[in-house]
Motif scaffolding. Structure first.
Motif, PDB file in Angstrom:
ATOM      1  N   LEU A 268       0.834  -1.206   0.000  1.00 24.60           N
ATOM      2  CA  LEU A 268       0.000   0.000   0.000  1.00 24.60           C
ATOM      3  C   LEU A 268       0.867   1.252   0.000  1.00 24.60           C
ATOM      4  CD1 LEU A 268      -2.570  -0.977   2.812  1.00 24.60           C
ATOM      5  CD2 LEU A 268      -2.821  -1.285   0.333  1.00 24.60           C
ATOM      6  N   ILE A 269       0.300   2.334  -0.517  1.00 27.97           N
ATOM      7  CA  ILE A 269       1.006   3.615  -0.483  1.00 27.97           C
ATOM      8  C   ILE A 269       1.332   3.986   0.966  1.00 27.97           C
ATOM      9  CG2 ILE A 269       0.638   6.102  -0.823  1.00 27.97           C
ATOM     10  CD1 ILE A 269      -0.646   5.440  -3.486  1.00 27.97           C
ATOM     11  N   VAL A 270       0.370   3.732   1.844  1.00 23.45           N
ATOM     12  CA  VAL A 270       0.587   4.097   3.239  1.00 23.45           C
ATOM     13  C   VAL A 270       1.759   3.308   3.852  1.00 23.45           C
ATOM     14  CG1 VAL A 270      -1.030   2.511   4.391  1.00 23.45           C
ATOM     15  CG2 VAL A 270      -0.789   4.828   5.238  1.00 23.45           C
ATOM     16  N   ASP A 271       1.904   2.053   3.460  1.00 24.44           N
ATOM     17  CA  ASP A 271       3.033   1.246   3.948  1.00 24.44           C
ATOM     18  C   ASP A 271       4.352   1.852   3.459  1.00 24.44           C
ATOM     19  OD1 ASP A 271       1.347  -0.781   5.091  1.00 24.44           O
ATOM     20  OD2 ASP A 271       1.099  -1.676   3.118  1.00 24.44           O
ATOM     21  N   GLN A 272       4.381   2.177   2.165  1.00 25.31           N
ATOM     22  CA  GLN A 272       5.607   2.690   1.582  1.00 25.31           C
ATOM     23  C   GLN A 272       6.009   4.025   2.185  1.00 25.31           C
ATOM     24  OE1 GLN A 272       7.283   0.423  -0.417  1.00 25.31           O
ATOM     25  NE2 GLN A 272       8.715   1.871   0.479  1.00 25.31           N
ATOM     26  N   GLN A 273       4.989   4.884   2.415  1.00 25.28           N
ATOM     27  CA  GLN A 273       5.268   6.206   2.999  1.00 25.28           C
ATOM     28  C   GLN A 273       5.848   6.100   4.403  1.00 25.28           C
ATOM     29  OE1 GLN A 273       4.398   9.332   1.492  1.00 25.28           O
ATOM     30  NE2 GLN A 273       4.169   8.025  -0.313  1.00 25.28           N
ATOM     31  N   LEU A 274       5.421   5.069   5.124  1.00 28.98           N
ATOM     32  CA  LEU A 274       5.889   4.887   6.500  1.00 28.98           C
ATOM     33  C   LEU A 274       7.420   4.782   6.528  1.00 28.98           C
ATOM     34  CD1 LEU A 274       4.167   4.462   9.175  1.00 28.98           C
ATOM     35  CD2 LEU A 274       4.792   2.037   8.978  1.00 28.98           C
ATOM     36  N   ALA A 275       7.962   4.121   5.502  1.00 28.80           N
ATOM     37  CA  ALA A 275       9.415   3.936   5.447  1.00 28.80           C
ATOM     38  C   ALA A 275      10.135   5.190   4.974  1.00 28.80           C
ATOM     39  CB  ALA A 275       9.754   2.767   4.526  1.00 28.80           C
ATOM     40  N   SER A 276       9.451   6.055   4.218  1.00 29.83           N
ATOM     41  CA  SER A 276      10.168   7.206   3.656  1.00 29.83           C
ATOM     42  C   SER A 276       9.912   8.514   4.406  1.00 29.83           C
ATOM     43  CB  SER A 276       9.820   7.369   2.170  1.00 29.83           C
ATOM     44  OG  SER A 276       8.426   7.429   1.999  1.00 29.83           O
ATOM     45  N   ASP A 277       8.823   8.598   5.143  1.00 26.63           N
ATOM     46  CA  ASP A 277       8.534   9.846   5.849  1.00 26.63           C
ATOM     47  C   ASP A 277       9.509  10.030   7.022  1.00 26.63           C
ATOM     48  OD1 ASP A 277       5.764  11.796   6.214  1.00 26.63           O
ATOM     49  OD2 ASP A 277       7.168  11.665   7.910  1.00 26.63           O
ATOM     50  N   PRO A 278      10.124  11.217   7.111  1.00 22.65           N
ATOM     51  CA  PRO A 278      11.124  11.409   8.182  1.00 22.65           C
ATOM     52  C   PRO A 278      10.543  11.306   9.598  1.00 22.65           C
ATOM     53  CG  PRO A 278      10.731  13.461   6.961  1.00 22.65           C
ATOM     54  CD  PRO A 278      10.029  12.368   6.212  1.00 22.65           C
ATOM     55  N   LYS A 279       9.225  11.484   9.750  1.00 21.03           N
ATOM     56  CA  LYS A 279       8.639  11.367  11.087  1.00 21.03           C
ATOM     57  C   LYS A 279       8.580   9.906  11.542  1.00 21.03           C
ATOM     58  CE  LYS A 279       4.776  13.740   9.899  1.00 21.03           C
ATOM     59  NZ  LYS A 279       5.167  14.255   8.571  1.00 21.03           N
ATOM     60  N   THR A 280       8.419   9.007  10.580  1.00 19.73           N
ATOM     61  CA  THR A 280       8.233   7.596  10.941  1.00 19.73           C
ATOM     62  C   THR A 280       9.435   6.706  10.637  1.00 19.73           C
ATOM     63  OG1 THR A 280       7.083   7.376   8.814  1.00 19.73           O
ATOM     64  CG2 THR A 280       5.698   7.588  10.778  1.00 19.73           C
ATOM     65  N   SER A 281      10.262   7.109   9.665  1.00 22.38           N
ATOM     66  CA  SER A 281      11.330   6.205   9.220  1.00 22.38           C
ATOM     67  C   SER A 281      12.323   5.795  10.316  1.00 22.38           C
ATOM     68  CB  SER A 281      12.057   6.769   7.991  1.00 22.38           C
ATOM     69  OG  SER A 281      12.659   7.990   8.311  1.00 22.38           O
ATOM     70  N   PRO A 282      12.646   6.682  11.294  1.00 22.10           N
ATOM     71  CA  PRO A 282      13.572   6.205  12.335  1.00 22.10           C
ATOM     72  C   PRO A 282      13.004   5.012  13.116  1.00 22.10           C
ATOM     73  CG  PRO A 282      13.291   8.594  12.457  1.00 22.10           C
ATOM     74  CD  PRO A 282      12.287   8.099  11.467  1.00 22.10           C
ATOM     75  N   PHE A 283      11.706   5.015  13.348  1.00 19.18           N
ATOM     76  CA  PHE A 283      11.085   3.906  14.077  1.00 19.18           C
ATOM     77  C   PHE A 283      11.011   2.658  13.195  1.00 19.18           C
ATOM     78  CE2 PHE A 283       9.148   7.721  16.130  1.00 19.18           C
ATOM     79  CZ  PHE A 283       9.808   7.598  17.343  1.00 19.18           C
ATOM     80  N   VAL A 284      10.770   2.873  11.904  1.00 16.33           N
ATOM     81  CA  VAL A 284      10.749   1.740  10.975  1.00 16.33           C
ATOM     82  C   VAL A 284      12.107   1.042  11.008  1.00 16.33           C
ATOM     83  CG1 VAL A 284      10.640   1.092   8.518  1.00 16.33           C
ATOM     84  CG2 VAL A 284       8.973   2.716   9.459  1.00 16.33           C
ATOM     85  N   GLU A 285      13.176   1.843  10.997  1.00 13.53           N
ATOM     86  CA  GLU A 285      14.516   1.252  11.010  1.00 13.53           C
ATOM     87  C   GLU A 285      14.783   0.494  12.307  1.00 13.53           C
ATOM     88  OE1 GLU A 285      17.301   4.335   9.813  1.00 13.53           O
ATOM     89  OE2 GLU A 285      16.197   4.464   7.890  1.00 13.53           O
ATOM     90  N   LYS A 286      14.342   1.096  13.412  1.00 14.13           N
ATOM     91  CA  LYS A 286      14.536   0.446  14.715  1.00 14.13           C
ATOM     92  C   LYS A 286      13.782  -0.884  14.776  1.00 14.13           C
ATOM     93  CE  LYS A 286      14.454   2.416  19.220  1.00 14.13           C
ATOM     94  NZ  LYS A 286      13.869   3.425  20.127  1.00 14.13           N
ATOM     95  N   MET A 287      12.565  -0.880  14.254  1.00 10.70           N
ATOM     96  CA  MET A 287      11.749  -2.106  14.312  1.00 10.70           C
ATOM     97  C   MET A 287      12.261  -3.160  13.341  1.00 10.70           C
ATOM     98  SD  MET A 287       8.015  -0.609  15.305  1.00 10.70           S
ATOM     99  CE  MET A 287       8.040   0.720  16.521  1.00 10.70           C
ATOM    100  N   ALA A 288      12.772  -2.712  12.195  1.00 12.99           N
ATOM    101  CA  ALA A 288      13.341  -3.668  11.236  1.00 12.99           C
ATOM    102  C   ALA A 288      14.548  -4.371  11.838  1.00 12.99           C
ATOM    103  CB  ALA A 288      13.740  -2.944   9.946  1.00 12.99           C
ATOM    104  N   ALA A 289      15.254  -3.656  12.721  1.00 11.31           N
ATOM    105  CA  ALA A 289      16.496  -4.203  13.271  1.00 11.31           C
ATOM    106  C   ALA A 289      16.261  -5.091  14.488  1.00 11.31           C
ATOM    107  CB  ALA A 289      17.435  -3.047  13.645  1.00 11.31           C
ATOM    108  N   ASP A 290      15.085  -5.005  15.084  1.00 11.23           N
ATOM    109  CA  ASP A 290      14.921  -5.671  16.381  1.00 11.23           C
ATOM    110  C   ASP A 290      13.470  -6.141  16.562  1.00 11.23           C
ATOM    111  OD1 ASP A 290      14.720  -6.386  19.045  1.00 11.23           O
ATOM    112  OD2 ASP A 290      15.826  -4.645  19.798  1.00 11.23           O
ATOM    113  N   ASN A 291      13.261  -7.437  16.340  1.00  8.89           N
ATOM    114  CA  ASN A 291      11.907  -7.992  16.441  1.00  8.89           C
ATOM    115  C   ASN A 291      11.358  -7.893  17.870  1.00  8.89           C
ATOM    116  OD1 ASN A 291       9.723  -9.346  15.022  1.00  8.89           O
ATOM    117  ND2 ASN A 291      10.191 -11.133  16.292  1.00  8.89           N
TER     118      ASN A 291
END
Ligand code: HEM
Ligand SMILES: *[C@@H]1O[C@H](CO)[C@@H](O)[C@H](O)[C@H]1NC(C)=O
Length: 328
Positions: A268-291
């Motif tokens: 979804l567009i909303v999924d993709q935006q989550l990874a690119s938006d600067p407000k959310t991307s730091p958390f996306v990276e943190k969650m990708a790194a640590d289940n």
């Protein structure tokens, strides 16, 4: 009955003696094991039903997670989602935002098992919450400590549903503000979207990213996969054409979702935006790194969502059949 009287009584006292406020320990609010006295086996029966259903139809567990979101996000966790269209009032289930929701008939299976043990005692709203809790565990997700004591609404909010449930192509700012308005912060919103680690997306929700031209933010191989699943730009909305939310671990509630969206493999567009938006991307990276961190945040967020503005005490009712308000 006793708890209702106690609850109304304490409201009455509250009215007369505001000074007692500090002793009012929230009889009208949710509590752990609310049915301990009135239906001690309630939580166990629900869990057993969720497990049985999962073994027959694994995707029921996925549905319980989405049900919690669609019920609790719209005004209140009050099972308004489950009402059928009646007296000309549209069911929330029929709304466009609810597209693809499934397995509602098995909510009735759970409710029937509970009714058999304790008639008219356990609300449909608590069944929505507890089935999500137990479904998350079946999907390999974390255990969430969930309170009970919700009552069921007497109305559907279909007419205002779109003011609460975001669309697949809404902006991250809008999504964040919707969650913010029910007390869920950015980090927990990012965690909740991790539910898209399981289940499916119908082609109607993604063809605009494939035709006439492929959305350049999509990974090209992933776009080919999606085109294979959705070969025409005008899918029959009634056809069961869909793609997996997460091709790697489609039935496991894990952090693969975050790895996928960082690799431009979000449906979804909303999924993709989550990874690119600067407000959310730091958390996306943190969650990708640590289940483990994802699971901790997800459990925490799902509890918050489940406690959104519940009807308690003598508000609402305990429906006998989750599809219909009680006849008076
Ligand atoms: C910004 C917020 C969200 C949007 C726009 C959104 C949108 C969608 C869409 C369009 C689908 C695909 C439906 C279909 O085509 O069948 C979907 C599926 C799903 N969503 Fe969300 N969603 C959001 C948040 C959430 C949250 C917070 C949860 C739960 C915590 C959730 C749980 C699910 C699940 C489990 C599915 C798969 C359902 C299935 O396979 O039956 N979603 N969502
Ligand atoms: C979002 O998608 C819907 C169809 O699901 C479409 O009607 C609407 O125009 C789209 N909005 C944007 C901003 O692209």
């Amino acid at each position: 009955m006793a708890s209702i009287n106690l609850c109304s009584l304490s409201r009455f006292i509250l009215l007369l003696l505001p000074i007692l406020l500090q002793f009012h320990s929230g009889n009208c609010e949710l509590q752990l094991n609310y049915y301990e006295q009135s239906c001690p086996k309630a939580e166990e029966i629900i869990k057993q039903q969720v497990i049985n259903l999962y073994h027959k139809h694994g995707n029921t567990a996925v549905s319980w997670v989405r049900n919690l979101f669609h019920d609790c996000m719209v005004k209140s966790c009050d099972a308004s989602l489950l009402l059928e269209t009646s007296n000309g009032i549209e069911s929330e289930k029929e709304s466009e935002r609810s597209f693809g929701m499934r397995n509602f008939k098995y909510v009735n299976t759970i409710k029937e098992a509970v009714e058999k043990e304790c008639p008219s005692t356990v609300s449909c709203a608590d069944i929505v919450a507890l089935s999500a809790r137990d479904g998350i565990v079946m999907l390999g997700g974390p255990h969430a400590e969930m309170k009970t004591g919700r009552k069921d609404s007497k109305e559907s909010y279909a007419s205002v549903l779109e003011d609460f449930i975001p669309n697949h192509n809404d902006t991250i700012s809008l999504v964040l503000s919707r969650f913010q308005s029910i007390g869920i912060d950015v980090e927990r919103t990012v965690a909740l979207l991790g539910a898209h680690s399981v289940g499916r997306v119908h082609c109607v929700n993604l063809v605009h990213r494939l035709y006439p031209t492929v959305d350049p933010t999509l990974d090209p191989d992933y776009a080919d996969y999606l085109k294979g699943r959705c070969p025409t730009p005008y899918p029959d909305p009634n056809a069961v054409l869909y793609a997996r939310n997460d091709r790697e671990t489609p039935m496991i509630l894990d952090n693969m979702y975050y790895k996928n969206i960082l690799n431009h493999k979000g449906p979804l567009i909303v999924d993709q935006q989550l990874a690119s938006d600067p407000k959310t991307s730091p958390f996306v990276e943190k969650m990708a790194a640590d289940n483990g961190y994802f699971h901790e945040q997800f459990a925490n967020a799902i509890v918050l969502l489940s406690e959104n503005n519940p009807l308690t005490g003598d508000q609402g009712e305990v429906r006998k059949d989750c599809r219909f308000v009680n006849a008076n």
